[in-house]
Design an enzyme around this catalytic site. Structure first.
Site, mmCIF file in Angstrom:
data_model
loop_
_atom_site.group_PDB
_atom_site.id
_atom_site.type_symbol
_atom_site.label_atom_id
_atom_site.label_comp_id
_atom_site.label_asym_id
_atom_site.label_seq_id
_atom_site.Cartn_x
_atom_site.Cartn_y
_atom_site.Cartn_z
ATOM 1 N N GLY A 307 -0.446 5.335 2.713
ATOM 2 C CA GLY A 307 -0.180 4.982 4.097
ATOM 3 C C GLY A 307 1.309 5.007 4.359
ATOM 4 C CD GLU A 308 4.820 2.922 2.251
ATOM 5 O OE1 GLU A 308 5.780 3.334 1.577
ATOM 6 O OE2 GLU A 308 4.354 1.774 2.128
#
Length: 342
Positions: A307-308
């Site tokens: 993610g991120e």
């Protein structure tokens, strides 16, 4: 280039989605016209050539540029975490936001490596959404406010925007959104997220199924699915995709959560995600199935599930390569090289 209109309701958003600007076909055609003149066999750069035309179409200029790529990571907390669906507690969301701000996360290193500007937006972390296994996660007003925030984050000077998220519990929300939109069974959409397995994974899948059951009557369209099952960071991602479209900024979507968050847009308007590319396919099992539903072929497959926006920023390297070849290569005429017709 369109200004960002004011919104106060889902109806306002639906109206925008029905009048989205399209691609610049003339700019894409100019790229397509230049490609066969470059000193290489026709089509030999494969998808890089397609990326150049896509960028030109959605930047509304030819040749396209990748000089100001930007990344936006939205963070939010989810009430469903109280049901024990994650391997980590909700306070990790805030701790990771601090890590982003201090430059210690993977996304910081990737942005620095590829020259991508990074902006992290914490979405009311002290006020988690409601537990969607007991009713809607957000009110319409809360959801609209988060969408509006996201619409206004994208900078019109961006060449491309990379979108990502951080939020303990949001793979549970992503799985629930996919189940609500596409059906099937909860287990097929539910993956390990931060690392749950065995009975804990089965428990997570049951929370996904329960959330869809409880909210079924209210989920009349994609926006209602987002309201009932999503989070503030997911609604902000929706807003960022809309804002980018209105400002002629192409989008790189990150992994499962990011893609699931914006999937409701395509359920409302079939072309709403045409300016978006799937940067990669993650190791989260539902992501590949979701990309199939959205007819998005990922640019990368590195087994990532962080993610991120990590996969989205990594894909900026491909965009830079595509533009560099398209704009920097000599033509057959420039180089004095005979083409195949000579």
């Amino acid at each position: 280039m369109s200004a960002i209109p004011s919104i106060s309701s889902f109806d306002d958003i639906r109206q925008i989605l029905n009048t989205l600007p399209g691609p610049d076909k003339a700019a894409a055609a100019l790229c397509a016209e230049r490609e066969p003149q470059l000193t290489k066999p026709a089509g030999s750069l494969g998808r890089l050539e397609q990326l150049t035309s896509w960028l030109a179409a959605w930047q509304h200029r030819a040749p396209p540029q990748i000089e100001r790529p930007n990344c936006h990571v939205f963070a939010g907390n989810h009430g469903v975490v109280a049901k024990g669906v994650s391997a980590f507690p909700a306070e990790v969301t805030r701790q990771m936001v601090l890590n982003f701000e201090n430059g210690g996360a993977a996304i910081n290193q990737l942005c620095e490596t590829f020259g991508v500007g990074l902006c992290v937006e914490a979405m009311d972390l002290d006020n988690p959404t409601n537990d969607f296994t007991e009713g809607p996660a957000m009110s319409e007003r809360e959801c609209v406010e988060a969408i509006w925030f996201g619409m206004n984050v994208v900078e019109e000077t961006s060449d491309v925007v990379c979108l990502g998220e951080m939020g303990i519990g949001n793979t549970t929300a992503a799985a629930a959104i996919c189940l609500a939109l596409y059906g099937g069974n909860a287990a097929s959409w539910t993956g390990p997220g931060t690392g749950v397995s065995g009975p804990a994974l089965a428990h997570k899948a049951e929370a996904v199924a329960q959330g869809v059951r409880v909210n079924k009557a209210a989920m009349s369209d994609g926006l209602e699915v987002l309201r009932c099952l999503g989070g503030r960071e997911m609604a902000a991602l929706v807003g960022a995709v809309i804002g980018a479209r209105l400002l002629n900024v192409p989008v790189l979507l990150d992994g499962f959560v990011c893609t699931a968050a914006v999937a409701p847009l395509r359920a409302i308007a079939g072309t709403a995600l045409d300016h978006c590319k799937a940067a990669h396919v993650s190791a989260e099992p539902g992501h590949k199935a979701l990309l199939g539903k959205l007819e998005k072929k990922p640019l990368l497959d590195q087994g990532m599930r962080l993610g991120e926006a990590s996969g989205a920023v990594l894909a900026v390297a491909l965009l830079k390569a595509a533009v560099a070849c398209h704009t920097g290569m000599a033509t057959f005429a420039d180089a004095g090289v005979s083409d195949k017709g000579a």
